[in-house]
Design a protein around this motif. Structure first.
Motif, PDB file in Angstrom:
ATOM      1  N   ILE A   9      38.783  -5.538  -2.999  1.00  0.00           N
ATOM      2  CA  ILE A   9      39.543  -6.010  -1.841  1.00  0.00           C
ATOM      3  C   ILE A   9      38.983  -7.337  -1.330  1.00  0.00           C
ATOM      4  CG2 ILE A   9      40.011  -5.526   0.606  1.00  0.00           C
ATOM      5  CD1 ILE A   9      40.318  -2.572  -0.192  1.00  0.00           C
ATOM      6  N   LEU A  10      37.659  -7.448  -1.311  1.00  0.00           N
ATOM      7  CA  LEU A  10      37.034  -8.695  -0.841  1.00  0.00           C
ATOM      8  C   LEU A  10      36.880  -9.723  -1.951  1.00  0.00           C
ATOM      9  CD1 LEU A  10      34.231  -7.440   1.599  1.00  0.00           C
ATOM     10  CD2 LEU A  10      36.527  -8.260   2.137  1.00  0.00           C
ATOM     11  N   GLY A  11      37.070  -9.296  -3.208  1.00  0.00           N
ATOM     12  CA  GLY A  11      36.950 -10.230  -4.322  1.00  0.00           C
ATOM     13  C   GLY A  11      35.530 -10.647  -4.609  1.00  0.00           C
ATOM     14  N   VAL A  12      34.576  -9.701  -4.496  1.00  0.00           N
ATOM     15  CA  VAL A  12      33.166 -10.002  -4.760  1.00  0.00           C
ATOM     16  C   VAL A  12      32.642  -9.047  -5.826  1.00  0.00           C
ATOM     17  CG1 VAL A  12      32.739 -10.891  -2.444  1.00  0.00           C
ATOM     18  CG2 VAL A  12      32.397  -8.458  -2.900  1.00  0.00           C
ATOM     19  N   TYR A  25      34.618 -12.076   3.455  1.00  0.00           N
ATOM     20  CA  TYR A  25      35.351 -11.434   4.545  1.00  0.00           C
ATOM     21  C   TYR A  25      35.991 -12.473   5.462  1.00  0.00           C
ATOM     22  CZ  TYR A  25      36.353  -9.143   8.919  1.00  0.00           C
ATOM     23  OH  TYR A  25      36.983  -8.721  10.068  1.00  0.00           O
ATOM     24  N   ARG A  26      35.254 -13.501   5.805  1.00  0.00           N
ATOM     25  CA  ARG A  26      35.812 -14.546   6.679  1.00  0.00           C
ATOM     26  C   ARG A  26      37.100 -15.115   6.078  1.00  0.00           C
ATOM     27  NH1 ARG A  26      32.377 -16.886  10.589  1.00  0.00           N
ATOM     28  NH2 ARG A  26      30.232 -16.118  10.543  1.00  0.00           N
ATOM     29  N   LYS A  27      37.058 -15.394   4.789  1.00  0.00           N
ATOM     30  CA  LYS A  27      38.225 -15.961   4.112  1.00  0.00           C
ATOM     31  C   LYS A  27      39.377 -14.961   4.086  1.00  0.00           C
ATOM     32  CE  LYS A  27      39.639 -17.994  -0.315  1.00  0.00           C
ATOM     33  NZ  LYS A  27      39.179 -18.387  -1.675  1.00  0.00           N
ATOM     34  N   HIS A  44      43.482  -4.318   7.830  1.00  0.00           N
ATOM     35  CA  HIS A  44      42.632  -3.151   8.071  1.00  0.00           C
ATOM     36  C   HIS A  44      41.846  -2.793   6.813  1.00  0.00           C
ATOM     37  CE1 HIS A  44      43.466  -2.060  12.174  1.00  0.00           C
ATOM     38  NE2 HIS A  44      44.760  -2.187  11.975  1.00  0.00           N
ATOM     39  N   GLU A  45      42.439  -2.940   5.624  1.00  0.00           N
ATOM     40  CA  GLU A  45      41.714  -2.700   4.375  1.00  0.00           C
ATOM     41  C   GLU A  45      40.542  -3.677   4.241  1.00  0.00           C
ATOM     42  OE1 GLU A  45      44.488  -3.045   1.219  1.00  0.00           O
ATOM     43  OE2 GLU A  45      45.204  -0.976   1.372  1.00  0.00           O
ATOM     44  N   VAL A  46      40.798  -4.940   4.548  1.00  0.00           N
ATOM     45  CA  VAL A  46      39.755  -5.962   4.463  1.00  0.00           C
ATOM     46  C   VAL A  46      38.631  -5.654   5.451  1.00  0.00           C
ATOM     47  CG1 VAL A  46      39.259  -8.397   4.965  1.00  0.00           C
ATOM     48  CG2 VAL A  46      41.255  -7.785   3.582  1.00  0.00           C
ATOM     49  N   THR A  47      38.997  -5.283   6.667  1.00  0.00           N
ATOM     50  CA  THR A  47      37.996  -4.983   7.694  1.00  0.00           C
ATOM     51  C   THR A  47      37.175  -3.758   7.321  1.00  0.00           C
ATOM     52  OG1 THR A  47      39.433  -5.931   9.383  1.00  0.00           O
ATOM     53  CG2 THR A  47      37.650  -4.515  10.147  1.00  0.00           C
ATOM     54  N   LEU A  48      37.849  -2.727   6.816  1.00  0.00           N
ATOM     55  CA  LEU A  48      37.145  -1.517   6.399  1.00  0.00           C
ATOM     56  C   LEU A  48      36.173  -1.833   5.270  1.00  0.00           C
ATOM     57  CD1 LEU A  48      36.712   1.541   6.439  1.00  0.00           C
ATOM     58  CD2 LEU A  48      38.678   1.769   4.909  1.00  0.00           C
ATOM     59  N   ALA A  49      36.614  -2.642   4.301  1.00  0.00           N
ATOM     60  CA  ALA A  49      35.736  -3.011   3.194  1.00  0.00           C
ATOM     61  C   ALA A  49      34.491  -3.717   3.713  1.00  0.00           C
ATOM     62  CB  ALA A  49      36.489  -3.902   2.209  1.00  0.00           C
ATOM     63  N   TYR A  50      34.672  -4.612   4.665  1.00  0.00           N
ATOM     64  CA  TYR A  50      33.522  -5.331   5.210  1.00  0.00           C
ATOM     65  C   TYR A  50      32.615  -4.398   6.009  1.00  0.00           C
ATOM     66  CZ  TYR A  50      30.625  -8.595   7.731  1.00  0.00           C
ATOM     67  OH  TYR A  50      29.535  -9.247   8.245  1.00  0.00           O
TER      68      TYR A  50
END
Length: 308
Positions: A9-12, A25-27, A44-50
């Protein structure tokens, strides 16, 4: 199909450093935030991943269960596409139990890092600051409703969440104003303003508050929510305006919601009565990963923003 991992999800990569995770996450947050035209579910998926990957304990627990589908057995009763190990949500009962667990400080006070940011004696305090007199006009009413909100949050939220930290009277970032209350728990931050209004039925459509055909202007909290989200990308920031009744009845005034408006959906600010505020804050703060975490750097920055 299995859902994407937090790393995907974060691409890392799975060995990404904290700095890489924060930058990703910022991006992603800027691209998916609903206030910038993004999709709320994706945000919300991005925030949860972070929230998971930025917390060492939560990330370690997640990594233990992370793997290709063949290595992750499906739990009994789990729907296809929701393999065990890819969700940090444990249900309402599990959320409440996790939120009620003893507070864990990140970084740990076993090292010198946390002590250099905030002394342990300060970090242990659950309530910081008090409503203070600002200006001349309307001070009595404002102090009354702010004190009522502090008492409500202290009794209903702080008392049952050891990690909760209530900070009162924050300077609004970049503006000449104040945020009445900020409630930090885990990697979630709730900003709370208040109003003291007569009994009756109010109607909220997501942007305007009405009573008997007249517009009642709530505090302008949405800009502060957006600004704080930018300043605290490691946190999930949302806002609430609570309406108190003169007699202290938690279920008054009644706040009705316009057709088409989802009171449980994403929005920068929710307008609620006291009873609903308690219910929604408990859900919001306890449902994130590691809700018993006290994130010391975030707490330090909030304390630095208090009026003196």
């Amino acid at each position: 199909m299995t859902p994407p991992s937090h790393y995907e999800i974060l691409g890392v990569p799975t060995n990404a450093t904290v700095r890489q995770i924060k930058a990703a996450y910022r991006k992603a947050a800027r691209a998916t935030h609903p206030d910038h035209g993004g999709d709320a579910a994706h945000f919300h998926e991005v925030t949860l991943a972070y929230e998971v990957l930025s917390d060492p304990q939560a990330r370690q627990q997640y990594d233990r269960s992370y793997g290709p589908p063949a290595q992750v057995p499906r739990a009994a009763g789990t729907a296809p596409g929701r393999e065990a190990g890819f969700s940090s949500r444990t249900g309402a009962a599990g959320d409440r139990a996790a939120a009620a667990a003893p507070a864990v400080y990140v970084p740990s006070y076993d090292s010198a890092e946390a002590s250099a940011v905030v002394p342990l004696s300060v970090a242990r305090q659950q309530i910081h600051g008090v409503p203070r007199k600002r200006g001349i006009f309307g001070a009595t009413s404002r102090l009354q409703r702010e004190a009522r909100t502090v008492a409500l949050l202290a009794q209903q939220i702080v008392a049952v969440m050891p990690s909760a930290r209530l900070i009162n009277g924050l300077h609004t970032p970049g503006e000449h104003g104040y945020i009445d209350h900020a409630l930090l728990a885990g990697y979630r931050l709730a900003l709370i303003d208040s109003m003291l209004l007569p009994k009756g039925i109010f109607r909220w459509d997501g942007s305007t508050l009405h009573k008997d055909g007249r517009v009642v202007e709530p505090p302008r909290l949405a800009p502060a929510v957006r600004r704080m989200q930018d300043l605290f990308p490691e946190l999930n920031v949302q806002g609430w305006t609570v309406i108190h009744s003169p007699d202290g009845n938690l279920h008054e005034p009644v706040v009705d919601y316009a057709r088409g408006y989802d009171p449980g959906g994403y929005g920068p600010v929710h307008v609620v009565n006291a009873a609903r505020l308690v219910r929604e804050l408990k859900q919001f703060l306890s449902s994130g990963p590691a809700p018993n975490t006290v994130h010391v750097p975030s707490l330090a920055r909030l304390l630095a923003g208090m009026h003196r």
